[in-house]
Design a protein around this motif. Structure first.
Motif, short mmCIF file in Angstrom:
data_model
loop_
_atom_site.label_atom_id
_atom_site.label_comp_id
_atom_site.label_asym_id
_atom_site.label_seq_id
_atom_site.Cartn_x
_atom_site.Cartn_y
_atom_site.Cartn_z
N LYS A 149 0.82 -1.21 0.00
CA LYS A 149 0.00 0.00 0.00
C LYS A 149 0.86 1.26 0.00
N SER A 150 1.97 1.23 0.72
CA SER A 150 2.86 2.40 0.77
C SER A 150 3.49 2.66 -0.60
N GLU A 151 3.78 1.59 -1.34
CA GLU A 151 4.35 1.75 -2.68
C GLU A 151 3.31 2.29 -3.65
N GLU A 152 2.06 1.90 -3.48
CA GLU A 152 0.99 2.47 -4.31
C GLU A 152 0.85 3.96 -4.04
N PHE A 153 0.95 4.35 -2.77
CA PHE A 153 0.89 5.76 -2.40
C PHE A 153 2.07 6.51 -3.03
N ALA A 154 3.24 5.89 -2.97
CA ALA A 154 4.44 6.53 -3.54
C ALA A 154 4.31 6.75 -5.04
#
Length: 569
Positions: free
Chosen positions: A485-490
């Protein structure tokens, strides 16, 4: 013609065509103060009857009783500026108004990234183009041949931006000044180019790079000029991926049909291609001899490579070192930006001699940048070993313009100081020329939080020069956010930055900037980070305000201590 004789013939021709330019440069370096005041007077006289000139009393400045009074009045009436201070004047010119910053209108606008997200449009006046860009391009070529005579015995590879990326309201071209001058240096030089000018108009980066190297690898390149050494890495990556395709294309006199080139450009390029089975055979032979075919193999006669070696770019010079034979001179390209082509590296050092006869320079000491009352220094007042931020006045309509660079002064050339680039001023970072502002990063993250609904407690971004990327550290309000999820946000942040900063988009789309790396922080990471820094450096906690975007190896190493367990550091 024998290569040595050819190189000597071209060198003598360059000496003749550059005789006046070279003499003026050397004389200006002998008497920098005299040259500087003469340059300032000429620039102010040319712009006295403009909107900016009238508003800032250029006529009164020019009536000063002596040179020192003229400089004093100039500083009194004209404040030091950032780009946003002059953007309203530039917009008036772009809408068609004449005599605003310069007499008449610019011949083009060079684009670079700006602090507000809107690109900077740098006016290129006709005097600036002729007095600085074109004259200095020829002088650079003369200088290269002095350093390594045979660098002009074969082909020249220069890698530049698109000459025209668009137009203003009044149909003035917007694009790359280097692209414009690349095609305007005279037949003596342009007929030696390994790559046709039309290649740089290809829109798709992958297609442009493929076509560029398809042409270049066929030729006997003896001089390679490309400011960013990261481009060298990218070009070699193209060779690694497409050598078989290049061999086939060169043998048949074609450009691979599935390469996304605009039809009109492809037609121009293919018209002059011919089968070259001899070169194709030689490249195939190299492929059987070496596990990785490098420039030292396919360009064995390369004499000189000119790229930046100072500031952040030093990291790339070590990565490309083994690409070339030890006999190749790796030359520092020099202090150069869209706003100002400031100097020339005249020898094998990494220092640029600032042009006393092309721009008017002022400097603030690095330690005084936060003090509006701190003094400015003239070019002839600089002290060896000191660090300064340059402010430039140019023929392009920039008056006391803050370059937001830190340069360090080295030894003198005649009486003119040499400098080398150290880094951007705090708040601006750059890995490969993108000039990313902290404010832009904040806006991109804020927009990502708004669009995704994922809220952050703390975040920070750091330059990772070794990997040619940014490392982003996130602590989300929702502790259940995982790595995926953090990579999608990034990815959302990354896309926002591409919209905000055109140089960031260019470097990401051309693969010079790699995908950002994302790291999840453990709970309460900011306070842990803050306490660690304060205890280590004995700093006043009330004044602790770290940048959320920085090039700071010490702080970067500290933030890594607070990554959630299970994530590779």
């Amino acid at each position: 013609m024998n290569t040595g004789i050819k190189a000597l013939t071209i060198y003598n021709a360059l000496r003749f065509t550059c005789m006046k330019e070279n003499a003026e440069f050397n004389n200006a370096c002998r008497f920098p103060f005299i040259s500087q005041v003469k340059t300032l007077r000429s620039i102010l006289s040319a712009s006295a009857d403009t909107v900016f000139g009238r508003e800032h009393h250029f006529d009164e400045i020019l009536r000063a009783k002596d040179e020192f009074e003229m400089i004093r009045l100039y500083r009194q009436f004209v404040p030091a500026v950032e780009y946003e201070d002059i953007r309203p004047y530039v917009k008036r010119m772009m809408s068609g108004e004449s005599d605003v910053l310069i007499k008449g209108k610019p011949v083009m606008y060079a684009t670079t990234s700006g602090s507000t997200g809107e690109p900077k449009y740098i006016p290129i006046s006709e005097p600036y183009l002729n007095k600085v860009y074109l004259g200095m391009s020829k002088l650079m070529m003369l200088n290269y041949s002095r350093l390594k005579l045979k660098c002009l015995s074969g082909y020249i590879l220069t890698i530049v931006g698109k000459t025209e990326e668009g137009q203003t309201e009044d149909a003035t071209p917007v694009g790359s000044a280097s692209g414009l001058t690349n095609g305007s240096t005279g037949k003596l030089i342009t007929r030696m180019y390994a790559v046709p000018q039309d290649v740089f108009s290809i829109e798709n980066y992958s297609a442009r790079y493929y076509t560029l190297m398809r042409y270049a690898i066929e030729k006997d390149v003896t001089l390679w000029v490309t400011p960013n050494p990261s481009t060298v890495l990218e070009m070699q990556s193209v060779v690694d991926q497409h050598l078989d395709d290049f061999i086939k294309d060169i043998g048949e006199g074609t450009i691979k049909s599935d390469i996304a080139i605009e039809p009109e450009i492809r037609e121009k390029l293919e018209k002059n291609l011919k089968p070259n089975p001899g070169r194709a055979y030689e490249l195939r032979r190299l492929q059987t001899l070496y596990e990785r075919v490098l420039p030292r193999h396919y360009w064995p006669n390369l004499q000189l490579l000119s790229t930046w070696k100072c500031g952040n770019t030093q990291i790339y010079t070590s990565k490309i070192h083994d690409f070339f034979s030890p006999s190749v001179v790796h030359h520092e390209f020099g202090y150069f930006a869209s706003e100002c082509r400031a100097g020339l590296v005249v020898d094998k050092s990494n220092e640029s001699v600032l042009f006393p006869n092309k721009h008017f320079f002022e400097f603030k000491k690095e330690k005084d940048l936060g003090d509006p009352s701190a003094p400015f220094f003239r070019l002839d007042e600089l002290k060896e070993g000191e660090r300064y931020c340059p402010y430039v006045t140019t023929w392009g309509g920039l008056f006391r313009y803050n370059m937001n660079d830190i340069v360090q002064v080295a030894s003198r050339y005649k009486q003119a100081p040499r400098v080398h680039m150290v880094q951007k001023v705090n708040g601006i970072v750059s890995i490969t020329g993108e000039k990313l502002y902290e404010d832009q990063f904040i806006k991109a993250v804020d927009a990502a939080q708004e669009s995704t609904g994922m809220k952050l407690l703390y975040y920070a971004g750091y330059v990772n020069l070794q990997e040619s990327r940014y490392d982003w550290y996130f602590e989300f309000e929702d502790s259940r956010v995982n790595q995926k999820k953090s990579e999608e946000f990034a990815k959302v942040v990354d896309q926002n930055l591409k919209v905000i900063n055109i140089e960031y988009q260019s470097k990401r789309d051309s693969f010079r900037l790699k995908d950002p790396a994302v790291f999840l922080l453990e709970p309460n990471a900011f306070n842990k980070f803050k306490r660690f820094i304060i205890s280590r450096n004995h700093r006043d906690a009330s004044r602790f305000k770290p940048n959320v975007l920085a090039q700071n190896e010490d702080n970067h190493s500290v933030i890594k201590k607070f990554i959630k367990s299970g994530r590779k550091k």
